[in-house]
Design an enzyme around this catalytic site. Sequence first.
Site, PDB file in Angstrom:
ATOM      1  N   LYS A 136       0.830  -1.198   0.000  1.00 37.10           N
ATOM      2  CA  LYS A 136       0.000   0.000   0.000  1.00 37.10           C
ATOM      3  C   LYS A 136       0.870   1.257   0.000  1.00 37.10           C
ATOM      4  CE  LYS A 136      -4.077   1.621   2.632  1.00 37.10           C
ATOM      5  NZ  LYS A 136      -4.950   1.272   3.796  1.00 37.10           N
ATOM      6  N   SER A 189      -9.698   1.465   2.934  1.00 31.94           N
ATOM      7  CA  SER A 189      -8.864   2.342   2.128  1.00 31.94           C
ATOM      8  C   SER A 189      -7.855   1.604   1.246  1.00 31.94           C
ATOM      9  CB  SER A 189      -8.103   3.309   3.043  1.00 31.94           C
ATOM     10  OG  SER A 189      -7.218   2.606   3.901  1.00 31.94           O
ATOM     11  N   SER A 193     -10.011  -1.244   6.772  1.00 31.99           N
ATOM     12  CA  SER A 193      -9.403  -0.986   5.465  1.00 31.99           C
ATOM     13  C   SER A 193      -8.814  -2.196   4.773  1.00 31.99           C
ATOM     14  CB  SER A 193      -8.325   0.097   5.594  1.00 31.99           C
ATOM     15  OG  SER A 193      -8.910   1.352   5.845  1.00 31.99           O
TER      16      SER A 193
END
Length: 448
Positions: free
Chosen positions: A78, A156, A180
């Site tokens: 990420k 996210s 997330s």
Amino acid sequence: MANSKLTIAALRERIARGALSHEALIEQVLEAAAQPSAQHVFTRLYADAARAAARHADAAHKAGVQLGPLAGLPVSIKDLYDVAGETTMAGSAVCAGEPPAVRDAVAVSRLRMQGAAIVGKTNMTEFAFSGVGINPHHGTPRNPADAETPRIPGGSSSGAAVSVALGLAVAGLGSDTGGSIRIPAALCGLVGFKSTQSRVPRTGAFELARSLDTVCAMARSVEDCLTVDAAIADAPLAVRRRPLQGLRLAVPATLMFDAIEPKVARAFERAVHALSKAGAQVVDITLAELAEIATVNAPGGFSPVEASAVHRERFAARRDGFDARVAARIALGTEVRAADYIAMQDRRRDWIGRVEHALEGFDALICPTVPIVAPSVAALAEDAAFFQANGLLLRNTFAINLLDGCAFSLPCHAPGELPVGLMLSSVRGDDARLAAAALAVEAALQFG
């Protein structure tokens, strides 16, 4: 991308019998990453480094060296993880020009030590601050579950989920502050594992809310999630497999099923029937403490309050450069007094103790990961619809972050249906026992 849509064990078997090389696999991934279906998945590709890791793994394999499970296999990280020499953007535009990271984040460094071929950084909600996955700066990865309607991937860790779902990575290193990892895993048909927060160091991960942030990953199976967890955690879990028969699973009547969509309700009911038929004891409980979450998390909320501290200088100087929806949430935390924040912490500690007591005697709490299937991107164009969906997406998963617990999201939909996740949760430190339960539950939820 048939090869990298296999589990880690299946890929290892193909490589062991000479049907595939690490380098060929990485070349397939890099070629697929350039296709229109992968648009907005990555914010940066590491093609040369991934090829080098693959060649090293092939050479070691040829020399008879026993490889670790991740060696030479494609893994994504990420965009909130530090990589030495790069500015960590965390899905933003306002971080451009800030100093580059001096060293890799601990989790990234540990993946490299395992020989993983890190193929790129994945797109995300700006500063990890929503469960939707829309990013106005870098675009929004399309959920691969629907070829006709562009749907949100969840957030996210949006790009992380799509990278795995498309076969661009065997696992996506993400983070989970309010869901997330589990939200995009549920909406994209993957397995996500939110471990107890303290299992994996957060050094080098861009903060959202330090009380809740967890370093963790999603993959195609429970076993694959545990493989990544073993690579990044301070110590691997000692998981003792156990049969489903006799597991006590609690279904909470409070909060978790409010406003549930019929598609999700049907998938969950079918899953519960399968688990019961296989011998699990499914018990309905009230768990009234879940109704207190809004009170425990007030005023402002842990994420807005702690994010406002992280971004204090950046927000004051460059607020107009933030995603307006993220800025609105950060602004909620700027007016909360220190005394109120300390009271929030006290209420949380008391609430955790009472929920842990209520769950004694159960192997896991089960409920839908999220109460809705992935909405279309177009349906969330207006702020009112966006924030309503964001609240529903985060509601069930956030409860486990507030608990400092551990949880898996497991696919429980049938072929041809939009993905639905079943969340299997437990209290802090119960990761090994929960993982054993998740392996048993996963085996029972094969509806193909």
